[in-house]
Design an enzyme around this catalytic site. Structure first.
Site: not given
Ligand code: G3P
Length: 218
Positions: A83
């Protein structure tokens, strides 16, 4: 549509992978930090649980550092997807790793133009963060619609739309209706998908009627 689990919690991944509904896993530095474990160790363990792609994110911000980290991460297991953030250095790294036949997931995508760049850089996946766009009053699903439409105009682009930062089942439903290939879901959201009050009510009624028969199948 492929379902990835968005977590670095091994027990959660084991439980959900056992259902056969999980096609991969995504992690990021915050999820690794939350796990409290060494990155290489937990990524190796996750890669052994599921044969699907497991995203492991670089933490360098310069090209040379990202490339070195990406080459290290891909050697942890054959199903590691490296990533990289959607920055100029990240896309340069993506291009180099893709040329070396490494799967790259370009993350922290917030616009269709960024997603077009990720596809041109040879990304296997691009991760638009719909929840974080919604969080600031922008329309995350509109960005997904634009990306899917643009990618469909250029069939030679092989990048899959991996919808990330999913907050609730409606994000998944809309992503699937739009034709995104992958959704990465927090375990809690996956478990919400199973639930419907009419399913629970119907099952209770079936079992109550079955009990009246006095029978058992085994
Ligand atoms: O894979 C990306 C994800 O983990 C981000 O999610 O909830 O931190 O915006 P969030």
């Amino acid at each position: 549509m492929k379902f990835f689990v968005d977590t670095a919690e091994v027990q959660e991944i084991r439980e959900l992978a056992a259902t056969g509904l999980v096609d991969g896993v995504t992690t990021n530095p915050s999820l690794i930090a939350k796990s409290g474990r060494k990155m290489a160790e937990v990524i190796a363990e996750i890669c052994a649980i599921t044969p699907g792609p497991v995203s492991a994110e670089v933490t360098a911000t310069d090209y040379a550092g990202m490339l070195a980290e990406g080459r290290y991460l891909r050697d942890i297991a054959k199903n590691v997807a490296v990533k990289v953030p959607l920055t100029e250095a990240g896309l340069h790294t993506c291009r180099t790793l893709a040329n070396e036949k490494t799967q790259v997931n370009v993350t922290l995508c917030f616009s269709a133009n960024q997603a077009l760049l990720a596809a041109k850089a040879g990304a296997a996946y691009v991760s638009p963060f719909v929840g974080r766009l919604d969080d600031i009053g922008q329309d995350g699903m509109a960005v997904i619609a634009d990306i899917v439409q643009i990618y469909r105009n250029y069939p030679h682009l092989k990048t899959e739309v991996l919808v990330a930062s999913i907050r609730h089942p409606m994000h998944l439903l809309t992503s699937a209706k739009l034709g995104a290939q992958v959704a990465t879901l927090p375990p809690a959201v996956i478990r919400q998908l199973f639930k419907h009050p009419l399913t629970d009510r119907g099952l209770d009624a079936f079992l109550a009627d079955w009990k009246k028969t006095g029978q058992s199948i085994l």
